[in-house]
Design an enzyme around this catalytic site. Sequence first.
Site, PDB file in Angstrom:
ATOM      1  N   LYS A 117      14.591  -6.623 -35.087  1.00 44.64           N
ATOM      2  CA  LYS A 117      14.611  -5.181 -34.854  1.00 44.64           C
ATOM      3  C   LYS A 117      16.043  -4.731 -34.578  1.00 44.64           C
ATOM      4  O   LYS A 117      16.748  -5.340 -33.771  1.00 44.64           O
ATOM      5  CB  LYS A 117      13.702  -4.855 -33.671  1.00 44.64           C
ATOM      6  CG  LYS A 117      13.579  -3.384 -33.326  1.00 44.64           C
ATOM      7  CD  LYS A 117      12.642  -3.213 -32.142  1.00 44.64           C
ATOM      8  CE  LYS A 117      12.439  -1.751 -31.777  1.00 44.64           C
ATOM      9  NZ  LYS A 117      11.491  -1.611 -30.639  1.00 44.64           N
ATOM     10  N   SER A 192       7.933   1.456 -32.061  1.00 46.57           N
ATOM     11  CA  SER A 192       9.237   1.613 -32.669  1.00 46.57           C
ATOM     12  C   SER A 192       9.669   0.412 -33.508  1.00 46.57           C
ATOM     13  O   SER A 192      10.647   0.493 -34.252  1.00 46.57           O
ATOM     14  CB  SER A 192      10.298   1.866 -31.581  1.00 46.57           C
ATOM     15  OG  SER A 192      10.372   0.788 -30.672  1.00 46.57           O
ATOM     16  N   SER A 216       5.317  -0.610 -28.728  1.00 48.26           N
ATOM     17  CA  SER A 216       6.227  -0.724 -29.867  1.00 48.26           C
ATOM     18  C   SER A 216       6.160  -2.045 -30.610  1.00 48.26           C
ATOM     19  O   SER A 216       6.723  -2.161 -31.698  1.00 48.26           O
ATOM     20  CB  SER A 216       7.674  -0.477 -29.410  1.00 48.26           C
ATOM     21  OG  SER A 216       7.849   0.862 -29.046  1.00 48.26           O
TER      22      SER A 216
END
Length: 516
Positions: A117, A192, A216
């Site tokens: 990420k 996210s 997330s």
Amino acid sequence: MALTRLERAQAWILSACMGVLFALFRLLSPRRSRGLIKLLPVTNPLLMMSAMQLAQRIRRREVRRLPGTGLYVLIYFTFAAALLEAAQVDKLIEEETGGEDVLEDRLPLLGVPLTVKEAFALQGMPNTAGVVSRRGVLSAGDAPPVALLKRAGAIPLGVTNSSELCMWSESHNHLYGICNNPYDLERTPGGSSGGEGSILGSGASVIGIGSDIGGSIRMPCFFNGVFGHKTTPGVISNDCQYPPASGRHEDYLSTGPMCRYAEDLLPMLRIMAGPNAHKLSLSVEVDLRNLRFFSIPHDGGSPLVSAVDEQLLQAQRRVVERLESDLGVKVQEVRLSGLKYGFQIWDTYMGLPDKEGKRPTPFQVLMGEPGRPVWPVWELAKWMMGRSPHTMAAIGLALVEITSSSKPSPFILKQKEKLQKEVEELLGTDGVLLYPTHPHLAPKHHHPLFTPFNFAYTGVINVLGLPVTQCPLGLSVEGLPLGVQVVTGKLQDRLSLAMALYLEKTYGGWRDPGAV
């Protein structure tokens, strides 16, 4: 639990307002070309393997190059470095005289491709969290869990997209654009950690790293049909992420593994936890027949949150039936009234100051870094003219923050403490709870703007500080992933990881979206 008249009125007003806004959105938004709405099937057999299987084949010299190097699509990649590391892997194997067992002990992920990420520091890669003003910011080193995975032999391929500042349920920003769901390109992969969910769900990566402060990891894993684990807070380091934790966020933020195969979760967690791995007793064998099981089908009817999709309710009921028939256990359905206030609990506790009295960094400050804080009202005006570098979600969050009361509601504080006590007494050290991840299947792009509180199903678990494993449960009639959260007591992560293995065996785990 029936809604009061006031709650029914609130639900009606919210539904009416969002209905009007959604109608305007449909009227004014540009029509997306449907084009290709399905991916091609995965044809490279190496991409159909778990990390553990792939590492074993690499150690045995059955694979002599980095698998799938030309097949990955990331927002920013490091293929040249990955190829050099792959060549070093081949050389290391040739020079190792201790045999395969020595290599497995030293480098359990030797040669396995890894995606990260973008909010995590990966040396030489961007670390912007999708904020346009941070364009060009590169990481000078690695975040601790990234470094530990690299030390275990994993080879980073690059970084993946997220929502702006990692605080929204859709991975969209004006620096990299919007992520698509591999099962339907017109739908969101969540946020996210949506870039990770998307690349894993499409079969284009083997393992990944996500972070979770409100769902997330779990929402992207749910929407993309893969496995993910929100670790007990404090076990895996959250250092070297952007934005950094502030206020009490460190108590609710968890870094964890994301992958397509359940057998990769535990070894990844053991590696990422580093010196704290012993806290989780991951080597202790778990017999599911000796555990206590509970199921909560919905939050009790929050007026802010959508009703749970019937297909998700049915999927959870099927899990209950299989557990009872396969294991001979009794799954108790329970109701906890505090869950109805899940969003309010999350929102309240996210705004509390830390032990030194320091409040969380204001969202408008983070949006403007490294420059001045933004003015949300001005950004909204610019957005309406198509001139803002920020997403509507980020602007909305900043507006809500500056108009909200800084004084927490005593009622919500009381509800949280009551819920915390009830959940901890319920789960103990041998309890497992099934709870929906989200009321809807993967939504269409931008639709979460009109159901902004639906993440409450995941967010409330963050504030309670519990570990959770997100598990896929097959596909809906539309061909979209079904799934469930498996929640356990603090530091009992191994119980939900064992459940992930069982559910994968029972329901088939990840499905190639190109073959659906």
